[in-house]
Design a protein around this motif. Structure first.
Motif, short mmCIF file in Angstrom:
data_model
loop_
_atom_site.label_atom_id
_atom_site.label_comp_id
_atom_site.label_asym_id
_atom_site.label_seq_id
_atom_site.Cartn_x
_atom_site.Cartn_y
_atom_site.Cartn_z
N VAL A 1 4.94 8.53 6.04
CA VAL A 1 6.27 7.95 5.90
C VAL A 1 6.87 8.41 4.58
O VAL A 1 6.23 8.31 3.53
N PHE B 1 0.83 -4.35 -0.57
CA PHE B 1 0.30 -3.19 0.14
C PHE B 1 -0.78 -2.47 -0.63
O PHE B 1 -1.59 -1.79 -0.06
N HIS C 1 14.93 7.47 5.92
CA HIS C 1 13.48 7.63 5.93
C HIS C 1 13.05 8.58 7.02
O HIS C 1 13.80 8.85 7.96
N TYR D 1 8.60 -2.14 7.32
CA TYR D 1 7.66 -1.63 6.32
C TYR D 1 8.40 -1.07 5.11
O TYR D 1 8.04 -1.33 3.96
N ALA D 2 9.46 -0.29 5.38
CA ALA D 2 10.21 0.28 4.26
C ALA D 2 10.80 -0.83 3.40
O ALA D 2 10.70 -0.81 2.17
N PRO E 1 5.86 -4.77 -3.18
CA PRO E 1 4.85 -3.70 -3.22
C PRO E 1 3.44 -4.24 -3.44
O PRO E 1 2.47 -3.63 -3.03
N LEU F 1 0.74 0.99 9.30
CA LEU F 1 1.74 1.96 8.86
C LEU F 1 1.49 2.34 7.41
O LEU F 1 1.64 3.51 7.04
N HIS F 2 1.08 1.38 6.62
CA HIS F 2 0.84 1.71 5.22
C HIS F 2 -0.38 2.62 5.09
O HIS F 2 -0.40 3.54 4.28
N ARG F 3 -1.36 2.36 5.91
CA ARG F 3 -2.53 3.23 5.85
C ARG F 3 -2.23 4.61 6.42
O ARG F 3 -2.91 5.57 6.12
N ALA G 1 11.07 -2.27 -8.20
CA ALA G 1 10.74 -1.14 -7.32
C ALA G 1 11.75 -0.02 -7.51
O ALA G 1 12.92 -0.26 -7.77
N GLU G 2 11.25 1.23 -7.42
CA GLU G 2 12.16 2.35 -7.57
C GLU G 2 13.10 2.42 -6.39
O GLU G 2 12.75 1.99 -5.30
N ARG H 1 5.74 7.59 0.79
CA ARG H 1 5.76 6.14 0.73
C ARG H 1 4.41 5.54 1.13
O ARG H 1 3.92 4.64 0.47
N ASN H 2 3.79 6.02 2.20
CA ASN H 2 2.54 5.38 2.60
C ASN H 2 1.35 6.24 2.20
O ASN H 2 1.49 7.30 1.59
N ARG H 3 0.17 5.79 2.53
CA ARG H 3 -1.04 6.39 1.97
C ARG H 3 -1.30 7.81 2.42
O ARG H 3 -1.68 8.66 1.63
N THR H 4 -1.09 8.08 3.71
CA THR H 4 -1.35 9.44 4.15
C THR H 4 -0.30 10.39 3.57
O THR H 4 -0.60 11.54 3.28
N ALA H 5 0.90 9.88 3.38
CA ALA H 5 1.93 10.73 2.77
C ALA H 5 1.55 11.04 1.33
O ALA H 5 1.66 12.17 0.87
N ALA I 1 4.31 -8.02 -9.34
CA ALA I 1 4.81 -6.64 -9.34
C ALA I 1 5.14 -6.25 -10.77
O ALA I 1 5.83 -6.97 -11.47
N SER J 1 7.82 -2.85 1.62
CA SER J 1 7.07 -2.15 0.58
C SER J 1 7.92 -1.92 -0.65
O SER J 1 7.41 -1.72 -1.75
N ASP J 2 9.24 -1.98 -0.50
CA ASP J 2 10.10 -1.97 -1.69
C ASP J 2 10.13 -3.32 -2.35
O ASP J 2 9.99 -3.44 -3.57
#
Lengths: 603, 503
Positions: B84, B502, B75, B491-492, B499, B386-388, A11-12, A24-28, A7, B495-496
């Motif tokens: 998300v 992902f 979230h 996931y939250a 990272p 969820l990430h996708r 992380a922020e 946070r995720n890809r679609t967002a 990393a 992913s923090d």
């Protein structure tokens, strides 16, 4: 499974107080109106505004076809004089020809609501005049804008060539009234002339979209021939510049040979890449000029069918069906970053400077055929010296590039935090301290390039020799995941750059060795002696200025200040140029610039 | 087919669904070959509330939003597009108020936060009839085990069992149809099921070789899968699967005692010892070089969770310890034997059990960031999706990109529907009945399901396994929401903290 990459930073925090929601995720991320968040899509290079767009005729479209509709309601086409007109051809075909009227759907000519000139023009087109324009051969006769009129034929009536006239059309302004006249060339004298008033078309709208007057296909209808064709001949050399003219033959890399290829000729004969005879019998040295080579090359029709016989070229060598990358023995990585940095600072970077100086000195030891006329006795020496000086310049420049890369490795390692505590990048611009040895072998010195010396240099720079593998340990170290990937790639570039040096020296040795003497008395050499500081004072001053500018440039690069770096590099280049001239002048008088003393490291 | 499992996911075959960019993190590559069979979409009981989630979290969902908290903050899941977000505290409070006020307020909040999309990600449009890229062949209609929960009723799907397997003509026709419908460069997926497919070994081998040739001729990539009880697995089978690059799913329920109780041999006695003796041959060959262009052998284990599973984490870890590349769980919901299916009141316990495993998996990931060390497929799959931001109108590819082939050549929505005329779409002889298929898919669209149309989890769940829902109704919705909520929070956190997983 791939190891996760480390990393990059902490992380922020997941919420920013006072800010909006954070995707946070890809679609967002993809939905965010955030121009920094790029969704996967077509790369920037695929967009028209970043196209190469050279105008010969163009790569995405034939730009000339825009001017075909420069005048509303008419499609013109440029007609150029053929190279070899046949006697039966119609006379006076060159020029800008009216192909047909096309005013019904022209966005510049709305049926209602247009400016006054629009209505007048439409009335003209729809009248008997318009009918007459649709019969016969009509050509642009003159152009007039802002009171200046340009005729489309010479005073004696000979029409100008279409490409000449096209340039006039290109100069027209879009926002000012335009008058044109067209003349019917196949009518008997006096040939009818029709005058029309309008405006030049704006080819694109404010948003850059091409005007809708152009029907689909029209802008690309005169594009280049199939790409195979262009590989053979392209009038702007764009495609032809994407392949080499001459290449070296395929070398057998499956053999575990450690040094020079057993048959030097196999790898050192320049072959014509477009040769028609692809059999081993066709592996003869390429003719020295394109005109001579033409007869033996694949012709247009042939290349369309046989393009797949053309060889891939890797590192200057043709590659057959299967490419075997050269096998490298894995070098041992450095024990840590500090050891690598130390080696770069004290051995590798100074090595590049040493070689650079030695090769420059060698360059100055060669006579300059433009100024020395002793070559008169030797028919080939002029050309050989020109080629040799070119080759040595390129070699020296190659080492300068390596020097910069070695410095870049160091400043990037500093930026990435690998410098030992408290220390930071300082530009390395010294030569190695004497004795200048590399793994026990003497390095090139400040001496004239006699054939003996050239052979020695070739041996030193041989593939898989010690110089060739100088950066192997860097490569092995930087391959480790702890290091940013771009450093590894930079190291690989430096490491793999040495092959052509060997070939060049080998060729130089052969070519220049043909002049009899193999030592410093060779007729193509200047009688050069290492000069004193006093003798070379001015040159050394330029050298000092050059080094200062280079140092400042590298420091600017290191702190990511490209503008300051650019200024420094520009100054360095200017100093280099003056230094070169001064050094040549001295060399003509038999004095060599004592580069090593000037650039020796501080004790 | 000798165990329960949800139908094969062939999400890419559903052409109408806008699929978000593929993640590039290692999690994706670790999971992309997890198994041909995905985890089941668990169903939950409407009456028993799930075990209260940890105090730090709060879950609250409407129809357009879902709110959840972690130690890092607040979230939001925007249901449209499965997006998300992290919310600043002020907005979090506003979102909670909007959820309390109702759908109109939710939409207003989305508009204010600039999160409303111009057009919905999942539309009501006719799904159509996507091209079929995957077939499951029911090559053996009988099985040597008698697991009480089997949806296939020992392989015969409720009909009189036949001892003969699928005929070669049918298998060949199936491969031909699959290959014939794909353009060069595409991937064909072929799975062997039953009953117990290894009881039809000769057909399995022959069909595999034939498919390989057919795909090579047409320039197609081939992915092969098998679900087996492993009681008949030989070293030679293992070598064959490794050579051809199979994804093998072994149905195992956990410890020896559980296995012997739940998965008895026909005629009595447990099967665990027999399976354990044969597994090493398979597991040791994972990762062996396969034919060019094929994936390498991967063996996954699938636990069917019954009320008898009281220590699920131990069962999962036991199987991970054996050397499986992935272990997943699927709740038993439609077993004929009531003692073996999760009752309406049993979902709270089920959720607690599965969350327990997920927590262990998450702890491992936080510790060293290596999914391989604790490959709990349910969580890893969920994290990836969820990430996708996967959002789908259907729960899986059944009837869309995927069909099940019965021994007589009939084509069904998936392997579970074999023998069920309501989900039958033609046969190999006369072709796929696209009209019936299209009508079935249209009616299964999540917008037309209840109570899905207003559920925040609808595009993540997709409506639940068609087979389970049609047989039992939607008993497990609270469980599914509870599980998804847990996965969102996981996931939250991950992913923090990690990272790099992902991409």
């Amino acid at each position: 499974m791939k190891q996760p990459t480390p990393a990059p930073a902490a992380a922020e925090p997941s919420s920013r107080p006072g800010g909006g929601p954070r995707a946070r995720n890809r679609t967002a991320r993809a939905a965010a109106p955030d121009f920094n968040a790029r969704a996967v899509g077509n790369p920037a290079t695929a967009r028209l505004e970043s196209g190469v767009g050279n105008c010969f005729p163009g790569l995405e479209m034939d730009v000339r076809n825009l001017e075909g509709r420069f005048f509303p309601g008419i499609l013109f086409r440029v007609v150029t004089q053929p190279l070899r007109p046949v006697p039966e051809a119609l006379p006076d075909q060159a020029g800008i020809r009216l192909v047909y009227l096309d005013y019904l759907n022209d966005p510049m000519l709305p049926q209602r609501g247009g400016e006054h000139w629009v209505q007048t023009l439409l009335d003209t087109y729809m009248s008997k005049v318009g009918t007459s324009l649709s019969n016969g051969r009509w050509y642009l006769h003159w152009l007039e804008q802002e009171g200046k009129r340009i005729a489309c034929s010479a005073e004696d009536g000979t029409p100008y060539d279409g490409e000449t006239l096209w340039r006039f059309v290109r100069c027209l302004r879009a926002d000012v009234p335009l008058k044109i006249a067209v003349i019917q060339r196949d009518a008997p004298d006096p040939q009818p002339v029709v005058e029309l008033t309008g405006r030049r078309r704006r080819y694109t709208g404010d948003d850059g979209v091409i005007d809708t007057a152009y029907p689909p296909g029209e802008l690309t209808e005169s594009m280049c021939n199939p790409w195979q064709h262009d590989f053979r001949d392209c009038a702007c050399y764009y495609w032809a510049s994407n392949h080499p003219d001459v290449v070296l033959g395929e070398i057998d890399r499956t053999a575990p040979s450690d040094a020079v290829p057993a048959d030097p000729d196999q790898a050192l004969t320049w072959l014509d890449w477009l040769r028609r005879d692809r059999s081993p019998a066709g592996n003869v040295a390429a003719p020295p000029s394109r005109a001579e080579a033409r007869a033996w090359q694949l012709d247009h029709f042939e290349i369309n069918r046989r393009w797949q016989e053309l060889a891939y070229v890797i590192e200057g060598h043709e590659v057959g069906a299967v490419y075997h990358p050269p096998r490298h023995e894995r070098a041992t990585p450095y024990p840590d970053a500090a050891a690598m940095i130390d080696d770069l600072r004290h051995r590798l970077a100074p090595l590049e400077m040493t070689l650079c100086c030695a090769y420059l000195y060698g360059l100055f030891s060669l006579r300059d055929p433009a100024h020395d006329h002793r070559h008169g006795a030797w028919a080939t020496m002029h050309d050989d010296l020109v080629a040799a000086r070119q080759a040595m310049t390129l070699l020296a420049v190659g080492e300068m590039t390596h020097l910069r890369w070695a410095n870049q490795l160091l400043w990037e390692l500093d930026a990435a935090g690998f410098y030992p505590g408290g220390e930071h990048y300082e530009p390395v611009l010294d030569v190695l301290a004497p004795p200048r040895l590399w793994l026990g072998e003497p390095l090139p010195d400040l001496q004239a390039l006699s054939p003996d010396i050239l052979r020695r240099y070739a041996f030193i720079e041989r593939p898989r020799g010690d110089l060739d593998r100088a950066y192997a340990r860097c490569v092995a170290t930087l391959e480790q995941p702890a290091y940013p990937r771009h450093l590894f790639e930079l190291a690989v570039r430096i490491d793999s750059d040495g092959v052509s040096h060997y070939e060049r020296f080998d060729q130089l040795a052969r070519t220049l060795g043909a002049y009899g003497a193999q030592d410093a008395t060779a007729p193509y050499l200047r009688p050069l002696q290492l000069g004193t500081e006093a003798q070379a004072r001015e040159a050394l001053q330029h050298l000092a200025r050059l080094m200062a500018a280079l140092k400042s440039g590298y420091q600017a690069q290191a702190r990511r200040d490209p503008q300051a770096a650019q200024r420094a590099i520009t100054e360095a280049r200017a100093a280099m140029d003056v230094l070169r001239q001064e050094a040549e002048q001295l060399a003509r008088h038999g004095i060599g610039v004592p580069l090593f003393d000037a650039l020796a490291p501080a004790p | 087919m000798s165990r329960q499992g949800a139908p094969m996911q062939a999400a890419a075959a559903i052409t109408r669904i806008p699929v978000s960019a593929i993640g590039r993190g290692p999690l994706r590559s670790a999971l992309s070959a997890t198994t041909a069979l995905p985890t089941a979409s668990p169903t939950a009981s409407p009456s028993a509330p799930p075990t209260a989630p940890p105090a730090a979290a709060r879950t609250h969902g409407g129809s357009a939003l879902h709110r959840f908290d972690t130690a890092a903050g607040a979230h939001l899941l925007v249901v449209d597009g499965s997006r998300v977000y992290d919310l600043p505290p002020a907005e979090a409070a506003a979102a909670d108020r909007a959820l309390a006020a109702g759908p109109a307020a939710e939409q207003a909040l989305l508009a204010r936060l600039n999160l409303a999309a111009a057009r919905p990600a999942v539309v009501d449009d006719d799904i159509g009839t996507p091209p079929v890229t995957a077939l499951a062949l029911n090559i053996a209609e009988h099985c040597n085990l008698g697991c009480g929960y089997c949806y296939a009723d020992g392989g015969s799907f409720g009909q009189a069992p036949r001892r003969e397997a699928m005929g070669w003509a049918v298998a060949q026709a199936a491969v031909d149809r699959l290959v014939g419908g794909l353009a060069p460069g595409a991937t064909a997926r072929l799975a062997f099921m039953g009953g117990e497919p290894l009881l039809a070994r000769a057909l399995l081998r022959r069909a595999t070789e034939y498919a390989g040739e057919a795909c090579a001729r047409r320039g197609l990539r081939l992915q092969l899968a098998l679900t087996t009880n492993a009681t008949r697995l030989t070293d030679d089978d293992a070598a064959f699967f490794a050579h051809h690059g199979f994804a093998v799913t072994v149905s195992l329920d956990g410890s020896a005692a559980l296995n012997d109780r739940l998965r008895p041999r026909r005629g009595g006695g447990g099967s665990h010892a027999q399976v354990l003796a044969r597994l090493p041959a398979l597991l040791a060959r994972q990762g062996e070089a396969a034919l060019p262009g094929r994936p390498r052998l991967r063996a996954s284990a699938r636990i069917t969770v019954t009320p008898l599973h009281r220590a699920l984490r131990g069962d999962v870890e036991h199987l991970i310890g054996l050397g499986f590349a992935a272990v997943g769980v699927a709740p038993s919901l439609v077993a004929a034997d009531a003692a073996l299916r999760i009752a309406d009141g049993g979902f709270a316990e089920l959720l607690a059990q599965i969350v327990d495993v997920a927590d262990a998996c998450e702890r491992q990931l936080l510790r060293d960031g290596k999914p391989d060390a604790y490959p709990f497929a349910n969580l890893l799959d969920a994290l990836r999706e969820l990430h996708r931001g996967t959002h789908r109108p259907l729960p899986c590819g059944a009837g869309a990109g995927y069909l099940g082939v019965a021994a007589d050549g009939a084509l069904h929505a998936c392997h579970r529907f074999i023998g069920d005329d309501a989900a039958r779409f033609g046969d190999l002889g006369r072709g796929i009945d696209d009209q019936a298929r299209g009508a079935w898919l249209a009616q299964r669209h999540v917008h037309r399901q209840q109570p899905c149309a207003s559920c925040w989890a609808r595009y993540l769940c997709g409506g639940g396994c068609h087979h389970e829902v049609l047989h039992r109704g939607r008993a497990a919705c609270d469980f599914i929401r509870g599980w998804l909520d847990h996965c969102l929070r996981s996931y939250a956190r991950l992913s923090d903290a990690r990272p790099e997983l992902f991409g």
